[in-house]
Design an enzyme around this catalytic site. Structure first.
Site, mmCIF file in Angstrom:
data_model
loop_
_atom_site.group_PDB
_atom_site.id
_atom_site.type_symbol
_atom_site.label_atom_id
_atom_site.label_comp_id
_atom_site.label_asym_id
_atom_site.label_seq_id
_atom_site.Cartn_x
_atom_site.Cartn_y
_atom_site.Cartn_z
ATOM 1 N N THR A 1 3.027 6.440 -0.467
ATOM 2 C CA THR A 1 2.316 5.166 -0.473
ATOM 3 C C THR A 1 1.385 5.158 -1.678
ATOM 4 O O THR A 1 0.491 6.007 -1.783
ATOM 5 C CB THR A 1 1.507 4.992 0.821
ATOM 6 O OG1 THR A 1 2.404 5.003 1.932
ATOM 7 C CG2 THR A 1 0.732 3.687 0.815
ATOM 8 N N LYS B 1 4.569 -2.103 1.458
ATOM 9 C CA LYS B 1 4.088 -0.941 2.202
ATOM 10 C C LYS B 1 2.584 -1.051 2.436
ATOM 11 O O LYS B 1 2.096 -0.726 3.530
ATOM 12 C CB LYS B 1 4.401 0.363 1.449
ATOM 13 C CG LYS B 1 3.933 1.635 2.158
ATOM 14 C CD LYS B 1 4.702 1.922 3.444
ATOM 15 C CE LYS B 1 4.113 3.040 4.297
ATOM 16 N NZ LYS B 1 4.220 4.371 3.725
ATOM 17 N N LYS C 1 -6.904 7.514 3.153
ATOM 18 C CA LYS C 1 -6.062 7.411 1.955
ATOM 19 C C LYS C 1 -5.370 6.041 1.888
ATOM 20 O O LYS C 1 -5.530 5.298 0.902
ATOM 21 C CB LYS C 1 -5.017 8.525 1.981
ATOM 22 C CG LYS C 1 -4.004 8.476 0.849
ATOM 23 C CD LYS C 1 -3.010 9.629 0.937
ATOM 24 C CE LYS C 1 -1.889 9.412 1.941
ATOM 25 N NZ LYS C 1 -0.956 8.329 1.554
#
Lengths: 300, 300
Positions: free
Chosen positions: A98, A174, A242
């Site tokens: 990602t 995403k 994250k």
């Protein structure tokens, strides 16, 4: 010569290891690489092909990158021991971490300087689906990149969303998915513990709400972990600072106000600050429980 | 004498009208009441029984209350023209508004002073399911209240969750469900518009995310309204300041910190402040769009 597809996979973690075994099951000659010698040995045991990456790189058709984040992706592609300069023209990098859409576009351009194709291919589905070759992949790239990556995609994925003809679109989708997934886990934790203050037991919460309009994919997947008091990390708390960090960084660049995402982020940061970063992400419920003086199932 | 169940329903709105016609279809002799003469006339047209509520009240077995909130519930039960003092002993009030658990407990006790049973019975499912007799009902009350309410529950609901033997537990579960439902609609709007800033079209958002881990029941139900640019109010923005207000009030009383719910609440308040209170709740996306300078489908 043989028609057997020839692949390398970098990053034999909870997702990557299963993806690598899916490539083996798909009849790819597959080399696996990781910073952990234990993981490398385990993959060799599972049928992985031998050889140092620099020696193997000129021969492979596909390099799948299943590392944690953008920095690791850049390092394995273009660092001192980076693979791209060793790859043959027309081979393809399938990049699964990602990352921000701009980063994906930069990697595509840098690969092109070496004649290497790049598929922006973040994944969704968890480690169980990775091991079964049933991932969802949110992919974008040139038609040539899709064509070159097809044998690997077929082996690893149940669903490949084709989202555009250049890198970036896959990573954008995403990010959208991670925004919702991260918010839904934290909202589930908020609702479950709120319910406890009102006499709603966690098992009743799961039984009723999973059949009502308040349900989500993440609620049905993660709330049972809380009911069971089992925080074995299928996907850890540390993923969310994250991934929501990427979302909020992109949002900031676009001057997009995302107050719900920002609120969820704080709860994951608190969970990490409590030392829960390595636990299953359902452990964000422990932040709420501690704040409210509640005792979750399985706790003292 | 006849064995035909005999019911009255107060509040012929988007939910109550369908519940009343479900009672008719379930062979209840059913009287319908509303402050709107138009709704009362429409229900008479649909087969509703005649008579003023004060005259009818002593004869009915069940009074279903499908008004907007706690204040309206208290008014129709115990106000100057309240129905409870006119009801026969052993008859039951089925109270469907979203209210605080403490309010439900108070209503149960006040009904008991008149020998009247009370079922705490908030509903979920929307107007379409209300009209089909397919609601979910989150119910709690004494075994006697459940037994007395059974013919009406059978006519109106597909699923009755039996959550406890006194009032309050049903409303607690409903509050938990509303927390999640309200957060999920606003999170969907946040993610859909965030995606637009990254080149993700709203229709691609629905197509992809509804098949990924980021999906929710509300996303699948409401996001298509935004794609269609159709804000016909199946459930209006105004529901959420009310229902999340109940959640946050209860949470405050319990000293429970609910930051994600609080963030979602602000977005609904902004939507109401923009004059969108009467639109479908998916219109909360317009707050995000205006803040980010985006044009949603069907706009300008």
């Amino acid at each position: 010569m043989t028609d057997q597809p020839h692949s390398a996979l970098i990053g034999l973690g909870s997702m990557g290891f299963g993806m690598a075994t899916s490539l083996l099951r798909g009849q790819h000659r597959t080399h696996g690489y990781d910073i952990s010698p234990t993981q490398v040995a385990a993959f060799a045991e599972a049928g992985g092909a031998p050889g140092d990456l620099a020696d193997v790189a000129p021969d492979v058709d596909t390099v799948v990158v299943a590392v944690l984040n953008a920095a690791q992706t850049e390092a394995v592609l273009f660092g001192p021991e980076g693979v791209v300069p060793h790859m043959k023209a027309g081979a393809v990098v399938v990049s699964c971490a990602t990352v921000a859409p701009d980063f994906a576009r930069t990697m595509e351009a840098r690969c092109a300087e070496h004649g290497v194709l790049y598929l922006d291919a973040p994944i969704s589905g968890g480690s169980v689906k990775a091991a079964k070759g049933q991932l969802s992949i949110m992919a974008s790239g040139t038609p040539q990149a899709f064509a070159a990556a097809r044998p690997a995609l077929d082996a690893m994925a149940e669903t490949v969303f084709e989202l555009g003809d250049s890198a970036g679109a896959g990573s954008a989708m995403k990010a959208v998915n991670q925004l919702l997934a991260g918010v839904h886990i934290a909202a589930m934790a908020e609702a479950l513990t709120f319910g406890m203050t009102q006499g709603v037991a966690p098992d009743a919460f799961v039984e009723v709400i999973s059949k009502c309009a308040g349900t989500s994919w993440m609620l049905e997947n993660r709330a049972p972990h809380i009911v069971a008091g089992d925080y074995t990390p299928h996907s850890s708390v540390n993923i969310w600072p994250k991934d929501l960090g990427i979302v909020l960084d992109i949002a900031k660049s676009a001057q997009f106000s995302a107050p719900i995402t920002a609120a969820a982020m704080q709860q994951y940061l608190a969970a990490a600050g409590m030392g829960l970063g390595g636990e299953d992400d359902a452990a964000v419920a422990k932040v709420y429980a501690r704040n409210a003086g509640l005792t979750l199932p399985g706790e003292g």
